[in-house]
Design an enzyme around this catalytic site. Structure first.
Site, PDB file in Angstrom:
ATOM      1  N   ARG A  56       5.236 -12.808   1.505  1.00 35.24           N
ATOM      2  CA  ARG A  56       5.751 -11.435   1.312  1.00 35.24           C
ATOM      3  C   ARG A  56       5.215 -10.775   2.897  1.00 35.24           C
ATOM      4  O   ARG A  56       4.235 -11.109   3.368  1.00 35.24           O
ATOM      5  CB  ARG A  56       4.523 -10.660   0.229  1.00 35.24           C
ATOM      6  CG  ARG A  56       4.753  -9.173   0.512  1.00 35.24           C
ATOM      7  CD  ARG A  56       3.731  -8.559  -0.380  1.00 35.24           C
ATOM      8  NE  ARG A  56       3.769  -7.045  -0.272  1.00 35.24           N
ATOM      9  CZ  ARG A  56       2.797  -6.270  -0.566  1.00 35.24           C
ATOM     10  NH1 ARG A  56       1.722  -6.669  -0.768  1.00 35.24           N
ATOM     11  NH2 ARG A  56       3.043  -4.923  -0.376  1.00 35.24           N
ATOM     12  N   ASP A  61       8.945  -6.015   2.499  1.00 35.51           N
ATOM     13  CA  ASP A  61       8.985  -4.899   1.409  1.00 35.51           C
ATOM     14  C   ASP A  61       9.868  -3.604   1.919  1.00 35.51           C
ATOM     15  O   ASP A  61       9.896  -2.937   1.303  1.00 35.51           O
ATOM     16  CB  ASP A  61       7.401  -4.195   1.503  1.00 35.51           C
ATOM     17  CG  ASP A  61       6.753  -5.035   0.335  1.00 35.51           C
ATOM     18  OD1 ASP A  61       7.210  -4.942  -0.739  1.00 35.51           O
ATOM     19  OD2 ASP A  61       5.643  -5.415   0.409  1.00 35.51           O
ATOM     20  N   HIS A  70       5.156   3.198  -8.466  1.00 35.32           N
ATOM     21  CA  HIS A  70       4.742   1.690  -8.357  1.00 35.32           C
ATOM     22  C   HIS A  70       3.134   2.390  -7.923  1.00 35.32           C
ATOM     23  O   HIS A  70       2.856   2.837  -6.675  1.00 35.32           O
ATOM     24  CB  HIS A  70       5.078   0.868  -6.946  1.00 35.32           C
ATOM     25  CG  HIS A  70       4.175  -0.188  -6.732  1.00 35.32           C
ATOM     26  ND1 HIS A  70       4.478  -1.700  -6.989  1.00 35.32           N
ATOM     27  CD2 HIS A  70       3.029  -0.345  -6.141  1.00 35.32           C
ATOM     28  CE1 HIS A  70       3.751  -2.190  -6.618  1.00 35.32           C
ATOM     29  NE2 HIS A  70       2.691  -1.708  -6.029  1.00 35.32           N
ATOM     30  N   ARG A  77     -10.545   2.291 -11.644  1.00 33.22           N
ATOM     31  CA  ARG A  77     -11.255   2.120 -12.916  1.00 33.22           C
ATOM     32  C   ARG A  77     -12.774   2.751 -12.659  1.00 33.22           C
ATOM     33  O   ARG A  77     -13.372   3.332 -13.565  1.00 33.22           O
ATOM     34  CB  ARG A  77     -11.491   0.644 -13.010  1.00 33.22           C
ATOM     35  CG  ARG A  77     -10.420   0.136 -13.967  1.00 33.22           C
ATOM     36  CD  ARG A  77     -10.601  -1.302 -13.785  1.00 33.22           C
ATOM     37  NE  ARG A  77     -10.198  -1.759 -12.277  1.00 33.22           N
ATOM     38  CZ  ARG A  77     -10.017  -3.186 -12.055  1.00 33.22           C
ATOM     39  NH1 ARG A  77      -9.788  -3.961 -12.842  1.00 33.22           N
ATOM     40  NH2 ARG A  77      -9.843  -3.524 -10.901  1.00 33.22           N
ATOM     41  N   GLU A 131       0.375   0.383 -14.708  1.00 34.03           N
ATOM     42  CA  GLU A 131       0.405  -0.646 -15.985  1.00 34.03           C
ATOM     43  C   GLU A 131      -0.719  -0.524 -16.816  1.00 34.03           C
ATOM     44  O   GLU A 131      -0.753  -0.732 -18.036  1.00 34.03           O
ATOM     45  CB  GLU A 131       0.610  -1.907 -15.611  1.00 34.03           C
ATOM     46  CG  GLU A 131       1.885  -2.407 -14.792  1.00 34.03           C
ATOM     47  CD  GLU A 131       1.890  -3.618 -14.301  1.00 34.03           C
ATOM     48  OE1 GLU A 131       1.174  -4.578 -14.720  1.00 34.03           O
ATOM     49  OE2 GLU A 131       2.549  -3.896 -13.158  1.00 34.03           O
ATOM     50  N   GLU A 171       6.189  -9.395  -8.320  1.00 31.59           N
ATOM     51  CA  GLU A 171       6.610  -9.536  -6.918  1.00 31.59           C
ATOM     52  C   GLU A 171       6.746 -10.968  -6.622  1.00 31.59           C
ATOM     53  O   GLU A 171       7.730 -11.476  -5.842  1.00 31.59           O
ATOM     54  CB  GLU A 171       5.849  -8.793  -6.069  1.00 31.59           C
ATOM     55  CG  GLU A 171       5.776  -7.414  -6.141  1.00 31.59           C
ATOM     56  CD  GLU A 171       4.498  -6.784  -5.438  1.00 31.59           C
ATOM     57  OE1 GLU A 171       3.480  -6.860  -6.222  1.00 31.59           O
ATOM     58  OE2 GLU A 171       4.634  -5.968  -4.265  1.00 31.59           O
TER      59      GLU A 171
HETATM   60  P1  ADP Z   1      -2.567  -3.706  -5.069  1.00 29.10           P
HETATM   61  O1  ADP Z   1      -1.875  -2.818  -4.522  1.00 29.10           O
HETATM   62  O2  ADP Z   1      -3.701  -4.335  -4.480  1.00 29.10           O
HETATM   63  O3  ADP Z   1      -1.878  -4.891  -5.704  1.00 29.10           O
HETATM   64  P2  ADP Z   1      -3.013  -3.347  -7.798  1.00 29.10           P
HETATM   65  O4  ADP Z   1      -1.427  -2.991  -8.298  1.00 29.10           O
HETATM   66  O5  ADP Z   1      -3.643  -4.439  -8.624  1.00 29.10           O
HETATM   67  O6  ADP Z   1      -3.244  -3.269  -6.436  1.00 29.10           O
HETATM   68  O7  ADP Z   1      -3.815  -1.900  -8.321  1.00 29.10           O
HETATM   69  C1  ADP Z   1      -5.088  -1.925  -8.157  1.00 29.10           C
HETATM   70  C2  ADP Z   1      -5.569  -0.538  -8.867  1.00 29.10           C
HETATM   71  O8  ADP Z   1      -5.324  -0.518 -10.322  1.00 29.10           O
HETATM   72  C3  ADP Z   1      -7.068  -0.175  -8.655  1.00 29.10           C
HETATM   73  O9  ADP Z   1      -6.944   1.268  -8.424  1.00 29.10           O
HETATM   74  C4  ADP Z   1      -7.618  -0.592  -9.870  1.00 29.10           C
HETATM   75  O10 ADP Z   1      -8.730   0.376 -10.377  1.00 29.10           O
HETATM   76  C5  ADP Z   1      -6.473  -0.102 -10.780  1.00 29.10           C
HETATM   77  N1  ADP Z   1      -6.573  -0.398 -12.151  1.00 29.10           N
HETATM   78  C6  ADP Z   1      -6.495  -1.926 -12.744  1.00 29.10           C
HETATM   79  N2  ADP Z   1      -6.750  -2.044 -13.934  1.00 29.10           N
HETATM   80  C7  ADP Z   1      -7.018  -0.842 -14.190  1.00 29.10           C
HETATM   81  C8  ADP Z   1      -7.142  -0.031 -15.529  1.00 29.10           C
HETATM   82  N3  ADP Z   1      -7.423  -0.674 -16.771  1.00 29.10           N
HETATM   83  N4  ADP Z   1      -7.583   1.276 -15.705  1.00 29.10           N
HETATM   84  C9  ADP Z   1      -7.364   1.881 -14.559  1.00 29.10           C
HETATM   85  N5  ADP Z   1      -6.878   1.432 -13.378  1.00 29.10           N
HETATM   86  C10 ADP Z   1      -6.668   0.400 -13.344  1.00 29.10           C
END
Ligand code: ADP
Length: 414
Positions: A105, A162, A220, A297, A343, A395
């Site tokens: 990527r 991207d 996203h 989180r 998600e 992705e």
């Molecule tokens: P990246 O852009 O690094 O790929 P991700 O798509 O993995 O990031 O998203 C990371 C974010 O998702 C963080 O803010 C994380 O806290 C949040 N996240 C992951 N699981 C949960 C959850 N169960 N509840 C709330 N937020 C979450």
């Protein structure tokens, strides 16, 4: 011997990886795969350049043995040692399989690179020039390609951008209201997260049926966050622009900001450009507003009012951008949530859907809370005028598909 494609998504402190079985081409159509490639394993290398640790999972999601790697310095040589370890580990995990290519990527393809490309030294030099436009990602993406090229010079490498998914947006959605000589220098909106949007666009019909080709906004929401307005599963407009700073509030990035603020920071507060860059990319967003964390989180689990304020701002920005994107599409048929927050956070989805009630979104709260138990992706009521969905992004699969199609095409021609 079976062939596998290695997919690498190299960030500042970790490298996500996945191995995919090579899929066969459709007879007579060398660049088109018969079926999506199957993921054999995936994992993450954390702490690259220091105490690297490898964690991985098999095709069923069962953990494979984790490994603490020998310490290696944060230099190209140190990274090469870590990658060499990964390659050796992959050989042991996938005996008898031949590694036929690596897909990466790359965040920014600029004006010229709008489809998957085979890596050459000249291409890397051109992509280096785009690093100032994506300082959190581009240098790390390119460093990983160079490390692999040094370790295995004969191994074909492919990059996917991207920005590519947004390349065909109408001019008015790409242009800034700047004079021609600045626009002609490539200063325009590019948009990002295109690999994720491409995946979602590819699976929309399986979830939405005929609505897939209607007016859809995909949110996203990860550490980086953006939204994309699609019609006929093509990008029409997106919230990110010239760089991945614009649009929604993010984990550590500020999102939409009056450019006058940047001038004020430099001219009146005496900040240097590198200080402004660090402020806007690394210490703003959820982290900057809460003063606690950029991780959703952590904020959701916190009782601190500053955490609540940061979440309020995050949601309010989404509501505002969603209105703008719906206006661009001339209405809305479906809203799709994806990436870490999209998600996994039912609470954020619920708030966004309530803010979007005026557009015709009526959330089914029970379905929203139970997405992970039921596997059902629809979270709006049957009578909701606008449907709402949770669709996990993938992705890696898009990267594997592009690399396999490109390399198969090359093989067929030789
Ligand atoms: P990246 O852009 O690094 O790929 P991700 O798509 O993995 O990031 O998203 C990371 C974010 O998702 C963080 O803010 C994380 O806290 C949040 N996240 C992951 N699981 C949960 C959850 N169960 N509840 C709330 N937020 C979450």
């Amino acid at each position: 011997m079976n062939s596998v494609t290695l997919v690498l998504n190299a960030g500042s402190s970790n490298v996500k990886f996945a191995a995919f079985a090579r899929s066969a081409p459709i007879p007579g159509r060398p660049n088109t795969l018969l079926a999506p490639p199957e993921r054999l394993l995936h994992g993450v290398l954390d702490g690259v350049g220091d105490k690297a640790r490898l964690q991985a999972w098999d095709r069923n999601g069962a953990a494979l043995s984790g490994e603490q790697l020998p310490p290696s310095p944060d230099t190209p040589q140190g990274h090469a040692q870590t990658f060499q370890h990964l390659f050796g580990w992959l050989e042991r995990q996938l005996p008898g399989q031949h590694l036929h290519g690596v897909a990466h990527r790359v965040v920014h393809g600029g004006e010229h690179f709008t489809q998957a490309m085979r890596v050459t030294p000249e291409l890397l030099t051109q992509l280096d020039a785009l690093s100032p436009l994506a300082p959190l990602h581009q240098p790390h993406n390119l460093a990983a390609i160079r490390v692999v090229a040094a370790l295995a010079p004969q191994l074909p490498q492919v990059v996917c951008f991207d920005t590519a998914f947004h390349a065909k947006q109408p001019w008015v959605m790409q242009a800034y209201a700047l004079p021609a000589h600045i626009r002609e220098a490539g200063v325009r909106r590019y948009g990002f997260h295109g690999i994720s949007y491409e995946y979602i666009a590819s699976v929309l019909p399986a979830h939405l049926g005929e609505q897939a080709d209607g007016r859809v906004v995909v949110a996203h929401l990860g550490n980086g966050a953006s939204m994309c307005a699609m019609r006929q599963r093509q990008s029409v407009a997106t919230t990110m622009g010239f760089t991945a700073l614009d649009g929604l509030m993010m984990g550590t990035r500020c999102g939409n900001l009056d450019p006058g603020v940047v001038l004020y920071l430099i001219q009146s507060l005496g900040m240097t450009p590198p200080e402004v860059e660090a402020l806007l990319y690394r210490s703003s967003g959820l982290l900057g507003v809460s003063g606690i964390s950029g991780d959703m989180r952590v904020l959701q689990d916190s009782a601190d009012p500053r955490a609540a304020a940061a979440i309020d701002l995050f949601v309010a920005r989404i509501a505002r951008e969603l209105g703008g994107l719906a206006a661009t599409l001339g209405g809305l048929d479906a809203l799709v949530f994806t990436a870490g927050i999209g998600e996994h956070s039912a609470a954020i989805r619920s708030r966004v859907c309530h803010d979007a009630a005026w557009l015709g979104v009526e959330i089914d709260e029970a379905a929203n809370q139970a997405v992970h138990q039921t596997g059902q992706t629809r979270i709006s009521t049957a009578r909701s005028r606008v449907s709402a969905w949770v669709i996990p992004t993938n992705e890696e699969r898009v990267l594997a598909e592009h690399a396999q199609a490109l390399l198969l095409g090359e093989e067929m021609r030789t």
